[in-house]
Design a protein around this motif. Sequence first.
Motif, PDB file in Angstrom:
ATOM      1  N   VAL A 788       0.848  -1.198   0.000  1.00  0.00           N
ATOM      2  CA  VAL A 788       0.000   0.000   0.000  1.00  0.00           C
ATOM      3  C   VAL A 788       0.881   1.244   0.000  1.00  0.00           C
ATOM      4  O   VAL A 788       0.618   2.212  -0.718  1.00  0.00           O
ATOM      5  CB  VAL A 788      -0.939   0.005   1.227  1.00  0.00           C
ATOM      6  CG1 VAL A 788      -1.769   1.279   1.267  1.00  0.00           C
ATOM      7  CG2 VAL A 788      -1.840  -1.215   1.212  1.00  0.00           C
ATOM      8  N   LEU A 789       1.941   1.223   0.800  1.00  0.00           N
ATOM      9  CA  LEU A 789       2.902   2.319   0.819  1.00  0.00           C
ATOM     10  C   LEU A 789       3.594   2.463  -0.530  1.00  0.00           C
ATOM     11  O   LEU A 789       3.728   3.590  -1.053  1.00  0.00           O
ATOM     12  CB  LEU A 789       3.946   2.073   1.920  1.00  0.00           C
ATOM     13  CG  LEU A 789       5.169   3.002   1.951  1.00  0.00           C
ATOM     14  CD1 LEU A 789       4.746   4.444   2.164  1.00  0.00           C
ATOM     15  CD2 LEU A 789       6.147   2.559   3.036  1.00  0.00           C
ATOM     16  N   GLU A 790       4.016   1.357  -1.107  1.00  0.00           N
ATOM     17  CA  GLU A 790       4.700   1.408  -2.402  1.00  0.00           C
ATOM     18  C   GLU A 790       3.779   1.922  -3.495  1.00  0.00           C
ATOM     19  O   GLU A 790       4.208   2.677  -4.383  1.00  0.00           O
ATOM     20  CB  GLU A 790       5.223   0.012  -2.756  1.00  0.00           C
ATOM     21  CG  GLU A 790       6.360  -0.443  -1.856  1.00  0.00           C
ATOM     22  CD  GLU A 790       6.706  -1.914  -2.043  1.00  0.00           C
ATOM     23  OE1 GLU A 790       5.924  -2.623  -2.737  1.00  0.00           O
ATOM     24  OE2 GLU A 790       7.731  -2.357  -1.496  1.00  0.00           O
ATOM     25  N   ASN A 791       2.504   1.562  -3.434  1.00  0.00           N
ATOM     26  CA  ASN A 791       1.537   2.060  -4.408  1.00  0.00           C
ATOM     27  C   ASN A 791       1.366   3.566  -4.284  1.00  0.00           C
ATOM     28  O   ASN A 791       1.296   4.285  -5.295  1.00  0.00           O
ATOM     29  CB  ASN A 791       0.194   1.359  -4.212  1.00  0.00           C
ATOM     30  CG  ASN A 791      -0.832   1.771  -5.247  1.00  0.00           C
ATOM     31  OD1 ASN A 791      -0.653   1.576  -6.445  1.00  0.00           O
ATOM     32  ND2 ASN A 791      -1.930   2.373  -4.789  1.00  0.00           N
ATOM     33  N   GLU A 792       1.340   4.058  -3.043  1.00  0.00           N
ATOM     34  CA  GLU A 792       1.244   5.497  -2.831  1.00  0.00           C
ATOM     35  C   GLU A 792       2.502   6.202  -3.328  1.00  0.00           C
ATOM     36  O   GLU A 792       2.428   7.275  -3.946  1.00  0.00           O
ATOM     37  CB  GLU A 792       1.021   5.813  -1.348  1.00  0.00           C
ATOM     38  CG  GLU A 792       1.075   7.289  -0.981  1.00  0.00           C
ATOM     39  CD  GLU A 792       0.058   8.149  -1.709  1.00  0.00           C
ATOM     40  OE1 GLU A 792       0.316   9.365  -1.859  1.00  0.00           O
ATOM     41  OE2 GLU A 792      -0.998   7.611  -2.130  1.00  0.00           O
TER      42      GLU A 792
END
Length: 851
Positions: A788-792
């Motif tokens: 989720v962090l990497e997607n952001e």
Amino acid sequence: MNIVSNQMSKNFQAYKSSAGSGKTFTLTKFFLSIVLSNSDPTYFKKVLAITFTVKAAAEMKERIIFFLSQFSNSHFENAGVKTMANLLSEECNISKEQIGQRSKVILSHLLQNYGDLSVLTIDKFIHRIVRSFASDLGYQPDFEIEINGSQLADQVVEGIMADVGIDDHLSKLLIEYSLVQSLDDKAWDITSVLLSLTRELNSEEYFLSFDQKKKLQMADVPETSAWLHEQIRNTEQLLSEFGKRAIDLISDSGLESTDFHQGKKGIAGFFDKCAAGNLEYAVNPNSYVNKSINEGVWQSTGKHPMVLEIQSELERITREILSLTSDIRNAIFYSKLTSQLYSVALIGEIQSRLTSIKSEHNKQLLSDFYRSISEKLGDELSPFIYERLGNRYAHILIDEFQDTSILQWSSLQPLLINSLAEGNSTLVVGDAKQSIYRFRGSDPFQFVQLPSGSTPNFLLESEYEEHILSQNYRSSAAVVSFNNRFFQELSTRFLPAQFASIYSDLRQDVTQDVDGCVQYIGVETQPGEVASEKIFHEMESSISKLLKTNNPNLDLCVLFQKNKDAANFAGHMIGLGYDVTSDESLLLSSSPKVQLIIDTLRAMQRPTDVYHTQKVISRLYQNELIKGDYHQFANSSKVDRLNIKQALQKVGYDPKKLREHANAFEGIAHISSFYNFSISDPYLRKLLDFALLFHENGGYLDEPFLDRWDKESGTLSIDSSASSGSIKVMTIHKSKGLEFKNVMIYLPELKVGRNTKDYAHLDNLDIPNLDSAIVPFNTLKNSPYEHVLENEQDNSALDLCNQVYVAFTRASENLSVFSNYKKGHFQSEPLRFIEGWEEWTSTEQSLILCS
């Protein structure tokens, strides 16, 4: 002008338009083609054009009126007018003479029914729908709109803080939160946290994710916290046991860490950290550790034979540690979540108070409308929506489609489908490269993925036809060529592969035969120098040179990523005596025409008040609408106690033509016509829009229009592109949709990992009393939710690249970019490819391209 024709084989037309490719021209042509092809001169009422900013709506209205006016007067000499007329003649199969005749009749009806020209922002249009469905949505008919959500957020936070010490439940929650933050050695400014959470609750992402889901209650925090700590302890204990087993084996074998590859930095140190329960390191070992695990390199250069003797057992222990990876990642997340539990528990309290304040004051946020439509009108057939609106739109045009959010598109989609079902044409225009409003909920991939998407529809797919506007009608060859080359490389090097399609239609063809130059300058800061100050000095020096060659028609805009830098630079330049556009010069209240209209309204309401008559006389002289000796006339009218109509008659106006109207919008439109003011004036257009919004929102139910004007006139302003200051200073976000002859940009850095959004919305957590949560993105590192962090981070990289694209495409002739330079290279690694260009001069730390 080689603009794509409206000769359509299908009715759902989509135009992908890069910066400067004639987007507004295409929209205006589509609108004019519709109204000129119809025999009904009021058919413009059947066309709905949706934009995303007041500025864009005003520009489109201006273009429509401009072309109709030019056609009406047979003014076809202008190149743009001639091109438009030729295209319309071909598409509508009518002569230029017929275009002129029809335009004259249409323009007359349009000016008499200006409020029926439905070129609206999406927020204004959705507001109309909600007004029509107020009772269905549970709203009071006289509800007010709160445009600025921060005002409601302030009220929520002020109420919460005021109840500290009074509400025991709330006080305990805030105290516990502050204690946890202070024990973790973190900042614990509870006010800023409350404001951030309140804003997040108003977001579309929160509504779509878990608005209706159970919230963590204060009473449940101890139980949830105890469960989290137990999971953390169990995992740390297991990890520690494996680590100690490896350390004991090494010790019992008479070995030391120096006998292993890279000593303490390698696998031996890894076991030490595992024994100490270091969760983060266990799932994120360094390259030396990985070399032992993955490549079997265990011995140091000393090649101690006992290392090989115990290697297989150490590898087995290592596999045991690696088998804990999932549990360790969960424990890392739980560890970070424990400090967020009290802020998560605050969400229910904030939401309750926010709902209470809106109910008590009968206010609704603009974002509430989209939620309401999605929740309660989702199954309503669009014909009934039209019926309630009282105006059946046959054609739908949507501008800046890349800026639509999921809820906005779901609200508009039924209108397009209804239009297509009746065989009418619709149009969407956009450019995913210019999507820079994701922080407001926009989703550029809705445009990229057209006509399919999360809610596919047969009509949308079967009637879809896509066009790419590839020619640039704005910029010089130097600017277009530079941007083609720069963004081809930047998008490849800086963006994740999944975003490649967004920049696939990047390349533009040059159409403008004008001189222009591009400069990219690296500014190196010496020890003791402040980078921004050095940049400011270099930019001021360049501006000084430009002024000597271009004055007085400089038309320069200086762009910044941050508000703070823009404000500091503006102050710096004003202090040096430069003519810089100020906020005050953009205010509606600074316009002499607006001043005359407002004072005329006041005088009409108080016809016997000599003071207001005197002010109108003063404004008439100020606008040069009457000649002669001002003081003599003013004194005589004062002595004779002339009212407004008598004074106007004395200076040559027919007072019988000055009539009162039922609402402020009609009154302002009438007074503008009375004084023969053109509504193309940006200050008057903004005033008309303000009056129309006041009327549509029911503001007249609370107070007279002039009272509202007195309250808000200090904040109402036009877009800075309409002002006359020689140097305009603004942020990149405010420059979107504008163009300037000369553009300077301070681009300090391009950095992956700077997130656009602050909070992650997590669901299905499988934690006691906590199924979903809003947590800062920094809690997700090395956790099961790291994706989720990497997607952001990936999306934030796209946001940043798009910001740069918007900034670099504002210039029509000359573009100058300034970036930080350090030790012979750009400080930002993603920009260093420029240093490989043959035009780059390393000694000058700059690049110059001219056409």
